[in-house]
Design a protein around this motif. Structure first.
Motif, PDB file in Angstrom:
ATOM      1  N   UNK B 162       0.839  -1.204   0.000  1.00 30.45           N
ATOM      2  CA  UNK B 162       0.000   0.000   0.000  1.00 30.45           C
ATOM      3  C   UNK B 162       0.873   1.252   0.000  1.00 30.45           C
ATOM      4  N   UNK B 163       1.977   1.214   0.737  1.00 34.12           N
ATOM      5  CA  UNK B 163       2.864   2.384   0.793  1.00 34.12           C
ATOM      6  C   UNK B 163       3.549   2.604  -0.551  1.00 34.12           C
ATOM      7  N   UNK B 164       3.919   1.511  -1.202  1.00 39.11           N
ATOM      8  CA  UNK B 164       4.589   1.630  -2.501  1.00 39.11           C
ATOM      9  C   UNK B 164       3.704   2.392  -3.481  1.00 39.11           C
ATOM     10  N   UNK B 165       2.391   2.127  -3.387  1.00 45.11           N
ATOM     11  CA  UNK B 165       1.448   2.792  -4.304  1.00 45.11           C
ATOM     12  C   UNK B 165       1.460   4.308  -4.164  1.00 45.11           C
ATOM     13  N   UNK B 166       1.785   4.790  -2.953  1.00 45.18           N
ATOM     14  CA  UNK B 166       1.836   6.249  -2.796  1.00 45.18           C
ATOM     15  C   UNK B 166       3.282   6.732  -2.745  1.00 45.18           C
ATOM     16  N   UNK B 167       4.192   5.893  -3.258  1.00 46.23           N
ATOM     17  CA  UNK B 167       5.564   6.338  -3.445  1.00 46.23           C
ATOM     18  C   UNK B 167       6.455   6.249  -2.224  1.00 46.23           C
ATOM     19  N   UNK B 168       6.053   5.437  -1.240  1.00 43.17           N
ATOM     20  CA  UNK B 168       6.868   5.300  -0.030  1.00 43.17           C
ATOM     21  C   UNK B 168       7.489   3.903   0.005  1.00 43.17           C
ATOM     22  N   UNK B 169       8.796   3.853   0.236  1.00 48.27           N
ATOM     23  CA  UNK B 169       9.515   2.588   0.340  1.00 48.27           C
ATOM     24  C   UNK B 169       9.493   2.161   1.800  1.00 48.27           C
ATOM     25  N   UNK B 170       8.745   1.098   2.101  1.00 51.34           N
ATOM     26  CA  UNK B 170       8.564   0.683   3.491  1.00 51.34           C
ATOM     27  C   UNK B 170       9.893   0.506   4.209  1.00 51.34           C
ATOM     28  N   UNK B 171      10.858  -0.084   3.537  1.00 52.61           N
ATOM     29  CA  UNK B 171      12.129  -0.402   4.208  1.00 52.61           C
ATOM     30  C   UNK B 171      12.906   0.848   4.605  1.00 52.61           C
ATOM     31  N   UNK B 172      12.503   2.002   4.079  1.00 52.49           N
ATOM     32  CA  UNK B 172      13.228   3.245   4.391  1.00 52.49           C
ATOM     33  C   UNK B 172      12.441   4.197   5.277  1.00 52.49           C
ATOM     34  N   UNK B 173      11.306   3.757   5.815  1.00 56.44           N
ATOM     35  CA  UNK B 173      10.445   4.718   6.540  1.00 56.44           C
ATOM     36  C   UNK B 173      11.140   5.327   7.755  1.00 56.44           C
ATOM     37  N   UNK B 174      12.064   4.580   8.350  1.00 56.48           N
ATOM     38  CA  UNK B 174      12.732   5.130   9.532  1.00 56.48           C
ATOM     39  C   UNK B 174      13.743   6.230   9.192  1.00 56.48           C
ATOM     40  N   UNK B 175      14.041   6.393   7.888  1.00 57.97           N
ATOM     41  CA  UNK B 175      14.865   7.544   7.481  1.00 57.97           C
ATOM     42  C   UNK B 175      14.186   8.855   7.865  1.00 57.97           C
ATOM     43  N   UNK B 176      12.878   8.814   8.085  1.00 55.07           N
ATOM     44  CA  UNK B 176      12.149  10.020   8.493  1.00 55.07           C
ATOM     45  C   UNK B 176      12.647  10.556   9.837  1.00 55.07           C
ATOM     46  N   UNK B 177      13.370   9.726  10.581  1.00 56.51           N
ATOM     47  CA  UNK B 177      13.876  10.136  11.898  1.00 56.51           C
ATOM     48  C   UNK B 177      14.741  11.386  11.825  1.00 56.51           C
TER      49      UNK B 177
END
Lengths: 416, 416
Positions: B162-177
């Motif tokens: 679902x995240x990929x569909x809106x352009x978000x790479x799940x494996x990198x979400x913690x880069x938001x830190x």
């Protein structure tokens, strides 16, 4: 032939082998296996000087005509629940068969002083249509025709259609009532479907009657609220009120002197971990041998539910699911039953029956009735592990035969 | 532009009209309606001298650069549950937008003394995947990646897909830190999701922190037995033990001084009217602001369950469903929040938050944090009837703006 208890035990084992499997007895009424059991029984009856026929409700009657038309009825049922026990119902039929053999042997002219009739009631268990005591309630006249007419099995087949398949006209089942015309007394031997005799270490008991039953659904209506943000004193918690009932019914049963109360199910809405329960529905089953005792239990339970509802700021509603009045057995026959047990075992305990039996219907039709219970080894019925010690079965058949003799004499002593 | 509370209230109504229907707010995260809400928000932000971007977890950041890189964060969430309330989450975003406007107006050079950042956290509600605080927990680094990787919605779609569909790479979400690098303090305004302020007749409250939570399933294991033939003193009734818990948790909560306990569901097996309950499973939710208080409640509840099990001759087993530790907010920011409320309303009440909020994640990442609650008119959230008096909204925006000013000064006073 003299009374041969070992023969009866051997025949019960033969029936188990013929109509059971690794999951227990499979003699569900009106199925091929049940018909096999009846055909096997008819073969045994064919050796005796009895008249045999099926009545308008499917009950199988075997009559040994006596000097008097006044009849002693010995009733049981060959049918079982699916995966049932090997003794439930058929113990009585087979013990009754053995009594017919003994009477035939004893009265060389073939005529005992009163008529003796063995009946195999049809569909005692109600396993298929969810309605027990079909054959006996048709015969007693108490069957609710409007309700029974609409009963369906899991495949949607109605009871009238299922009966038509085995040659029974549903609209005429109450014509079977004619069978009770000369009935003077009725006896039933049954395995106890509970642990009372087991706990007392007794082989046999004289049954005082069958409990009256009140079945209700009780629903508490509260308010869903967030589990984290709702202070405890602001909650209208339907489960809180329902939970209080769980203990209260034990106190009510204790005060009732002999009644039992059960909450058998509980459902919650919305039923999620993060919400106070908005709606909680519990089912109540109450039983007592005394009608006033039963009414008192019900009244106290209603009052308790209203108290708990008020305490928790919730609302309570009741829905009656089912009821039947208590069916006390005949006091003189209870005495005869207790005497028979005393003579064979040395101790005569009297106890009520929680479950219903065909005898409740016969008694309800005004026929003096009594039952004798034999100990259940695990206190459990409707299960393949149902069992009774062979010693106890032996004593049961002996005592039950004595009860038949005493009851025949009792019938002869009654005013015409 | 000076602070204009009425504009914010008008914008909240505009958002409601744009993204709600007759059943309530429909801004479920990642759906077209949610994207509509974000696009509408971006239009408003475009009028301000702020830099705007979406981080690696889908959170939307709008930064008003100040003289110091030290940043004040104002966080909220545009997403709602399905059929949600009109204020939950977006009240803070819109109040934060208004504060950005006021700061832009106040500091004519466009630079406040510290950097101020408005964040719209992604998927606070977790309505689709059953996992709340997605964006803020990714940013705080606390997101359990192994658990989140396997989450599926009702259609079986995984969260990563679902995240990929809106352009978000799940494996990198913690880069938001990285967004929290210069965060010096964080504020959140939210409608209370309970009735505490309503009961006290107060418009606003300073939040002490979010409760720690313990969630467990408790199963009592008894013995099925016939409701008619089983004496009361022979029963091993799983519902009896479970029912006792319903009252005990109220006593445990009372002793805990501030905790709450909820049994949200109850299921029974076999769950039929004619049998004693063999197995009864209840779910327990316990919350407390103090870790020791929470542990004590849990320990007392375990002990009670074992006592009740022993009393009823049943067995009890526990299964932990979920837990989170308490997240107390920053004492000095709580004081500033209470002062702001006192100045506007004359009364400063402090209260814990039962529900979780993004602020729990921000606080858990070590950022000094506080929340302000505004009264909920019916004490109810996650429902279309959620509401707050306009007077209270007006006061909330004013007090929250004051809290922002006080916090900026507080940041400036901290040692470098």
């Amino acid at each position: 032939m003299a009374l041969n208890q070992n023969r009866t035990i051997a025949e019960l084992k033969e029936l188990r082998a013929l109509t059971g499997d690794e999951n227990g007895a499979q003699r569900v009424a009106f199925t091929p296996t049940w018909r096999t059991a009846r055909a096997w029984l008819l073969d045994k009856l064919a050796e005796l000087p009895v008249e045999t026929h099926v009545d308008a409700a499917g009950n199988l009657w075997s009559t040994l005509t006596g000097d008097s038309p006044q009849a002693l009825i010995i009733g049981g049922h060959m049918d079982s629940v699916p995966n049932g026990g090997w003794l439930d119902g058929c113990l009585n039929v087979m013990a009754g068969l053995e009594i017919l053999r003994r009477l035939t042997d004893e009265y060389k002219n073939g005529r005992p002083p009163v008529t003796v009739r063995l009946v195999d009631w049809a569909d005692e268990e109600g396993a298929r249509f969810g309605k027990s005591l079909f054959g006996s309630s048709a015969c007693s006249g108490k069957l609710d025709m409007d309700e029974a007419r609409t009963l369906r099995d899991r495949d949607g087949i109605t009871l009238p259609d299922a009966l038509r398949e085995i040659g029974i006209d549903f609209e005429k089942v109450k014509d079977s009532g004619i069978e009770l015309e000369n009935a003077a007394a009725s006896l039933e031997l049954h395995i106890e479907q509970g642990p009372v005799l087991l706990d007392l270490d007794l082989a046999l008991g004289a049954v005082l009657g069958t409990f009256g039953v009140e079945r209700h659904a009780i629903t508490f209506h509260g308010q869903a609220a967030h589990s984290g943000s709702t202070p405890m004193n602001r909650r209208r918690d339907a489960f809180l009120a329902a939970g209080k009932m769980s203990q209260e019914i034990y106190r009510i049963a204790e005060r009732s002197h002999g009644g039992v109360c059960t909450i058998g199910s509980c459902t919650t809405k919305p039923g999620i971990v993060t919400s106070v329960v908005e709606e909680c529905r519990i089912t109540l089953d109450q039983r007592h041998l005394d009608a006033a005792g039963l009414a008192q239990m019900l009244q106290e339970t209603r009052a308790a539910s209203e108290t708990f509802a008020a305490e928790g700021n919730v609302r309570v509603s009741w829905e009656r699911l089912w009821q039947i009045e208590p069916r006390p057995f005949h006091p003189e026959l209870i005495d005869l039953c207790a005497q028979s047990i005393q003579e064979i075992t040395g101790t005569a305990h009297r106890l009520p029956s929680g479950p219903l039996h065909d005898s409740a219907e016969v008694s309800g039709a005004g026929i003096p009735t009594v039952m004798m219970f034999t100990q259940s080894l695990h206190g459990i019925s409707h299960n393949k592990i149902e069992d009774t010690l062979e010693d106890h079965l032996h004593q049961a058949i002996t005592a039950f035969d004595r009860l038949a003799t005493k009851t025949i004499h009792w019938i002869l002593q009654q005013p015409a």
